[in-house]
Design an enzyme around this catalytic site. Structure first.
Site, PDB file in Angstrom:
ATOM      1  N   ASP A 157      41.181 -31.646  42.833  1.00 46.32           N
ATOM      2  CA  ASP A 157      39.850 -31.001  43.399  1.00 46.32           C
ATOM      3  C   ASP A 157      40.113 -30.361  44.613  1.00 46.32           C
ATOM      4  O   ASP A 157      39.265 -29.588  45.228  1.00 46.32           O
ATOM      5  CB  ASP A 157      38.784 -32.247  44.240  1.00 46.32           C
ATOM      6  CG  ASP A 157      38.358 -33.085  42.745  1.00 46.32           C
ATOM      7  OD1 ASP A 157      37.659 -33.925  42.907  1.00 46.32           O
ATOM      8  OD2 ASP A 157      38.357 -32.535  41.697  1.00 46.32           O
TER       9      ASP A 157
ATOM     10  N   ARG B 140      27.989 -34.995  34.811  1.00 50.30           N
ATOM     11  CA  ARG B 140      28.736 -35.727  33.913  1.00 50.30           C
ATOM     12  C   ARG B 140      28.850 -37.083  34.376  1.00 50.30           C
ATOM     13  O   ARG B 140      29.018 -38.187  33.856  1.00 50.30           O
ATOM     14  CB  ARG B 140      30.349 -35.428  33.659  1.00 50.30           C
ATOM     15  CG  ARG B 140      30.295 -34.057  33.409  1.00 50.30           C
ATOM     16  CD  ARG B 140      31.906 -33.568  33.174  1.00 50.30           C
ATOM     17  NE  ARG B 140      32.471 -34.779  32.704  1.00 50.30           N
ATOM     18  CZ  ARG B 140      32.199 -35.150  31.420  1.00 50.30           C
ATOM     19  NH1 ARG B 140      31.709 -34.523  30.421  1.00 50.30           N
ATOM     20  NH2 ARG B 140      32.871 -36.342  31.035  1.00 50.30           N
TER      21      ARG B 140
ATOM     22  N   LYS C  67      30.845 -36.900  48.523  1.00 48.09           N
ATOM     23  CA  LYS C  67      29.972 -36.673  47.017  1.00 48.09           C
ATOM     24  C   LYS C  67      30.538 -37.755  46.016  1.00 48.09           C
ATOM     25  O   LYS C  67      29.555 -38.418  45.817  1.00 48.09           O
ATOM     26  CB  LYS C  67      30.019 -35.313  46.685  1.00 48.09           C
ATOM     27  CG  LYS C  67      29.548 -35.022  45.320  1.00 48.09           C
ATOM     28  CD  LYS C  67      29.873 -33.836  44.782  1.00 48.09           C
ATOM     29  CE  LYS C  67      31.254 -33.337  43.907  1.00 48.09           C
ATOM     30  NZ  LYS C  67      31.459 -33.978  42.597  1.00 48.09           N
ATOM     31  N   ASN C  68      31.642 -37.760  45.928  1.00 45.74           N
ATOM     32  CA  ASN C  68      32.187 -38.659  44.894  1.00 45.74           C
ATOM     33  C   ASN C  68      32.368 -39.976  45.245  1.00 45.74           C
ATOM     34  O   ASN C  68      32.823 -40.947  44.433  1.00 45.74           O
ATOM     35  CB  ASN C  68      33.582 -38.053  44.406  1.00 45.74           C
ATOM     36  CG  ASN C  68      33.566 -36.785  43.875  1.00 45.74           C
ATOM     37  OD1 ASN C  68      32.468 -36.349  43.467  1.00 45.74           O
ATOM     38  ND2 ASN C  68      34.651 -36.076  43.597  1.00 45.74           N
TER      39      ASN C  68
ATOM     40  N   ARG D  21      26.282 -27.993  44.205  1.00 49.12           N
ATOM     41  CA  ARG D  21      26.727 -29.283  43.634  1.00 49.12           C
ATOM     42  C   ARG D  21      27.436 -30.189  44.819  1.00 49.12           C
ATOM     43  O   ARG D  21      27.327 -31.418  44.844  1.00 49.12           O
ATOM     44  CB  ARG D  21      27.448 -29.354  42.488  1.00 49.12           C
ATOM     45  CG  ARG D  21      26.470 -28.601  41.178  1.00 49.12           C
ATOM     46  CD  ARG D  21      27.264 -28.765  39.895  1.00 49.12           C
ATOM     47  NE  ARG D  21      27.663 -30.116  39.604  1.00 49.12           N
ATOM     48  CZ  ARG D  21      28.447 -30.691  38.262  1.00 49.12           C
ATOM     49  NH1 ARG D  21      28.789 -29.824  37.676  1.00 49.12           N
ATOM     50  NH2 ARG D  21      28.510 -31.775  38.377  1.00 49.12           N
TER      51      ARG D  21
ATOM     52  N   ILE E 286      45.860 -32.657  35.789  1.00 47.92           N
ATOM     53  CA  ILE E 286      44.748 -33.784  35.353  1.00 47.92           C
ATOM     54  C   ILE E 286      43.681 -32.965  34.241  1.00 47.92           C
ATOM     55  O   ILE E 286      43.464 -33.936  33.360  1.00 47.92           O
ATOM     56  CB  ILE E 286      43.906 -33.847  36.602  1.00 47.92           C
ATOM     57  CG1 ILE E 286      44.831 -34.441  37.834  1.00 47.92           C
ATOM     58  CG2 ILE E 286      42.776 -34.865  36.365  1.00 47.92           C
ATOM     59  CD1 ILE E 286      45.794 -35.646  37.487  1.00 47.92           C
TER      60      ILE E 286
ATOM     61  N   ARG F 259      36.892 -33.509  28.910  1.00 48.52           N
ATOM     62  CA  ARG F 259      36.351 -34.798  29.546  1.00 48.52           C
ATOM     63  C   ARG F 259      35.735 -35.762  28.799  1.00 48.52           C
ATOM     64  O   ARG F 259      34.387 -36.201  28.597  1.00 48.52           O
ATOM     65  CB  ARG F 259      35.535 -34.247  30.596  1.00 48.52           C
ATOM     66  CG  ARG F 259      35.834 -33.106  31.426  1.00 48.52           C
ATOM     67  CD  ARG F 259      35.543 -33.105  32.772  1.00 48.52           C
ATOM     68  NE  ARG F 259      35.424 -34.166  33.650  1.00 48.52           N
ATOM     69  CZ  ARG F 259      34.867 -33.923  34.768  1.00 48.52           C
ATOM     70  NH1 ARG F 259      34.036 -32.627  34.938  1.00 48.52           N
ATOM     71  NH2 ARG F 259      34.590 -34.697  35.774  1.00 48.52           N
TER      72      ARG F 259
ATOM     73  N   CYS G 167      32.837 -29.837  30.091  1.00 47.87           N
ATOM     74  CA  CYS G 167      32.399 -28.989  31.362  1.00 47.87           C
ATOM     75  C   CYS G 167      33.192 -27.923  31.492  1.00 47.87           C
ATOM     76  O   CYS G 167      34.234 -28.036  30.580  1.00 47.87           O
ATOM     77  CB  CYS G 167      31.953 -29.882  32.237  1.00 47.87           C
ATOM     78  SG  CYS G 167      33.632 -30.291  33.043  1.00 47.87           S
TER      79      CYS G 167
HETATM   80  C1  EPZ Z   1      36.245 -37.730  39.018  1.00 46.97           C
HETATM   81  O1  EPZ Z   1      36.021 -37.270  37.738  1.00 46.97           O
HETATM   82  C2  EPZ Z   1      35.876 -36.796  40.153  1.00 46.97           C
HETATM   83  N1  EPZ Z   1      34.394 -36.792  39.853  1.00 46.97           N
HETATM   84  C3  EPZ Z   1      36.378 -35.353  39.991  1.00 46.97           C
HETATM   85  O2  EPZ Z   1      35.660 -34.682  40.842  1.00 46.97           O
HETATM   86  C4  EPZ Z   1      38.006 -35.425  40.063  1.00 46.97           C
HETATM   87  O3  EPZ Z   1      38.307 -34.153  39.722  1.00 46.97           O
HETATM   88  C5  EPZ Z   1      38.343 -36.457  38.904  1.00 46.97           C
HETATM   89  O4  EPZ Z   1      37.718 -37.559  39.150  1.00 46.97           O
HETATM   90  C6  EPZ Z   1      39.934 -36.700  39.157  1.00 46.97           C
HETATM   91  O5  EPZ Z   1      40.105 -37.168  40.536  1.00 46.97           O
HETATM   92  C7  EPZ Z   1      33.736 -37.802  40.339  1.00 46.97           C
HETATM   93  O6  EPZ Z   1      34.343 -38.803  41.109  1.00 46.97           O
HETATM   94  C8  EPZ Z   1      32.204 -37.658  40.240  1.00 46.97           C
HETATM   95  P1  EPZ Z   1      38.888 -38.917  35.525  1.00 46.97           P
HETATM   96  P2  EPZ Z   1      36.259 -38.188  36.513  1.00 46.97           P
HETATM   97  O7  EPZ Z   1      38.090 -39.854  34.575  1.00 46.97           O
HETATM   98  O8  EPZ Z   1      36.066 -39.590  36.677  1.00 46.97           O
HETATM   99  C9  EPZ Z   1      40.701 -37.991  31.159  1.00 46.97           C
HETATM  100  C10 EPZ Z   1      34.636 -32.539  41.626  1.00 46.97           C
HETATM  101  O9  EPZ Z   1      35.259 -31.409  41.846  1.00 46.97           O
HETATM  102  N2  EPZ Z   1      39.822 -39.001  30.647  1.00 46.97           N
HETATM  103  O10 EPZ Z   1      39.749 -39.252  36.560  1.00 46.97           O
HETATM  104  O11 EPZ Z   1      35.506 -37.522  35.239  1.00 46.97           O
HETATM  105  C11 EPZ Z   1      39.836 -36.501  31.564  1.00 46.97           C
HETATM  106  O12 EPZ Z   1      39.663 -35.739  30.802  1.00 46.97           O
HETATM  107  C12 EPZ Z   1      35.045 -33.323  40.471  1.00 46.97           C
HETATM  108  O13 EPZ Z   1      34.090 -33.262  42.495  1.00 46.97           O
HETATM  109  C13 EPZ Z   1      39.844 -39.355  29.254  1.00 46.97           C
HETATM  110  O14 EPZ Z   1      40.823 -38.784  28.679  1.00 46.97           O
HETATM  111  O15 EPZ Z   1      37.869 -38.021  36.131  1.00 46.97           O
HETATM  112  C14 EPZ Z   1      40.972 -36.199  32.775  1.00 46.97           C
HETATM  113  O16 EPZ Z   1      41.824 -35.208  31.934  1.00 46.97           O
HETATM  114  C15 EPZ Z   1      35.478 -32.448  39.378  1.00 46.97           C
HETATM  115  N3  EPZ Z   1      39.119 -40.132  28.833  1.00 46.97           N
HETATM  116  C16 EPZ Z   1      41.728 -37.296  33.156  1.00 46.97           C
HETATM  117  O17 EPZ Z   1      41.497 -38.262  32.127  1.00 46.97           O
HETATM  118  C17 EPZ Z   1      38.175 -40.935  29.726  1.00 46.97           C
HETATM  119  O18 EPZ Z   1      37.522 -41.723  29.016  1.00 46.97           O
HETATM  120  C18 EPZ Z   1      41.159 -37.864  34.558  1.00 46.97           C
HETATM  121  O19 EPZ Z   1      39.734 -37.951  34.575  1.00 46.97           O
HETATM  122  C19 EPZ Z   1      38.183 -40.477  30.969  1.00 46.97           C
HETATM  123  C20 EPZ Z   1      38.993 -39.431  31.523  1.00 46.97           C
END
Ligand code: EPZ
Length: 423
Positions: free
Chosen positions: A309, A96, A22-23, A401, A331, A125, A120
């Protein structure tokens, strides 16, 4: 809304074919916006999130053809006639990852608007790292009426960008935007999740020039245009890990065909320490557990650390361990909503901020529970598979999802599980 009913206590035994990731699929589908040439993506999983992103591309004017191939779905995308480069709230709020269209639309058209995704269940996020990075590439960003408006009248210009925090989405968004920027872009402190390497490989098959995939420093040499490609998505590492825990929590034996073993070292390392046996068999693994579940302390980390995850899923397993475990979620700030639901099933879990203390119990008992987010909902299925009696899980649209054919895959391994429609 549909529900899932599980009658637990059965040792699962059978074969599960792992689906496409998916990701990896989501950013790859979005990256097709970077070219007007034909893009074919194979092994796309049949998931609500994939349908949502295809709905968004169709809204933009993409022509989408989805057929069933021998090895999963085959997606053909033609983005010649894109007429809209504004992603509306009603689509973005559903998923998102839609915010990833910002970099692609900006790179191709020099202008894009995307609704702010909002928070969410698992956290606020924010997307500040995405937006600051795009500004470093020369975009001007404004926020109004809940939309991010990005513009780069003279096109994007390559730059050196140090990401202040490891972010999968920001790394993906900026990598996509930089493929068509003028000159060289270097991204420092990149996330190293395998899905980023998948996206980079996909872009390189379209003629992008991306180096350093899989490391925390990615260099992108901008090109004038990207061409057509035919790409097969890798299998889903989180689905692999999830069904490995289904075998472990029921004490059964499951053969996972197409397991993404090389991307799960941290998960398999910890599973083996909790008493789970994982044997490689060609491109499959055979997962089983005979003895007790051994307690173990875990902290989620960016790749290659233990993935957030998989946190809810391993918590379900450790709730039946012969001792206490501690899980620290580093995270996301609110990714423990499965705790009260597991407690309803008899688990003994307390939370102190980012830390959960899991005191193993002998048995879980089936109960009505509620899904709150994708991975929390599958942890309730896993707990239900091991619990005595019947568990009824509501709000399972969260499950749809990210898990293709979950009820069928578990039924094929002997689970007593049904999907009840129409609640
Ligand atoms: C991706 O989300 C995945 N989603 C998530 O999987 C996964 O949990 C996450 O990466 C971490 O591995 C997809 O790939 C579609 P991040 P993403 O940006 O990109 C903070 C699932 O269950 N952050 O790495 O949104 C954020 O709040 C989903 O399949 C900022 O502060 O995750 C978080 O605390 C859930 N500012 C941390 O970084 C930003 O601009 C990591 O988020 C962006 C992120």
């Amino acid at each position: 809304m549909d529900q899932i009913k599980v009658r637990g206590g059965i040792k699962l035994n059978g074969i599960i074919e792992v689906s496409g990731s998916k990701n990896a699929s989501l950013p790859i589908i979005i990256a097709s916006l970077l070219t007007e040439r034909k893009v074919t993506v194979r092994k796309v999983p049949d998931l609500a999130d994939v349908r949502t992103i295809l709905e968004l591309l169709t809204f933009f004017g993409s022509e989408i053809k989805l057929t069933s191939g021998v090895n999963g779905k085959v997606l053909e995308i033609n983005n010649t006639n894109i007429t809209i480069n504004k992603a509306p709230y009603e689509l973005v709020r559903k998923m998102r990852a839609s915010v990833l269209v910002l970099g692609a639309l900006l790179a191709r058209y020099g202008k894009a608007s995307v609704s702010l995704p909002g928070g969410c269940a698992i956290g606020t996020r924010p997307i500040d790292i995405h937006l600051n990075g795009l500004e470093s590439l020369g975009a001007s960003i404004s926020l109004e009426d809940g939309y991010v408006n990005a513009e780069a009248k003279k096109g994007l210009i390559g730059s050196e960008i140090n990401l202040p925090k490891v972010s999968v989405g920001a790394t993906e968004n900026l990598m996509m935007a930089a493929t068509l920027a003028k000159g060289k872009t270097v991204l420092f402190n990149c996330a190293k999740e395998p899905e980023i390497s998948e996206l980079g490989k996909f872009l390189n098959t379209m003629g992008a020039k991306i180096l350093g995939l899989g490391t925390d420093k990615i260099t992108i040499y901008g090109v004038d245009e990207l061409g057509e490609t035919d790409f097969t998505v890798a299998n889903d590492r989180i689905e692999t890990g999830t069904y490995a825990i289904a075998a472990a929590i029921t004490g059964g034996v499951i053969k996972l065909q197409g397991a993404q073993t090389n991307q799960l070292f941290s998960v398999f390392d910890i599973l083996s320490k909790t008493g789970v046996s994982i044997v490689e068999d060609g491109d499959a693994i055979i997962v089983s557990r005979e003895g007790d579940i051994i307690p173990f302390d875990i902290a989620t980390q960016p790749y290659p650390g233990f993935p957030t995850d998989m946190q809810a899923q391993i918590m379900a397993l450790l709730s039946l361990a012969n001792g206490s475990s501690i899980i620290t979620e580093n995270i996301f700030e609110n990714r423990f909503m499965h705790i009260p639901e597991l407690v309803r099933m008899g688990a003994n879990i307390t939370q102190e901020g980012p830390t959960a203390i899991i005191k193993g119990v002998k048995k879980l008992k089936g109960a009505p529970v509620m899904a709150t987010d994708l991975r929390a909902s599958v942890s309730l299925v896993l707990a239900g598979l091991a619990a005595q009696g019947e568990t009824v899980i509501s709000r399972i649209y969260h499950l749809d999802r990210g898990y293709e054919d979950l009820v069928q895959k578990l039924t094929n391994c002997g689970a007593d599980i049904d999907r009840i429609t129409g609640f």
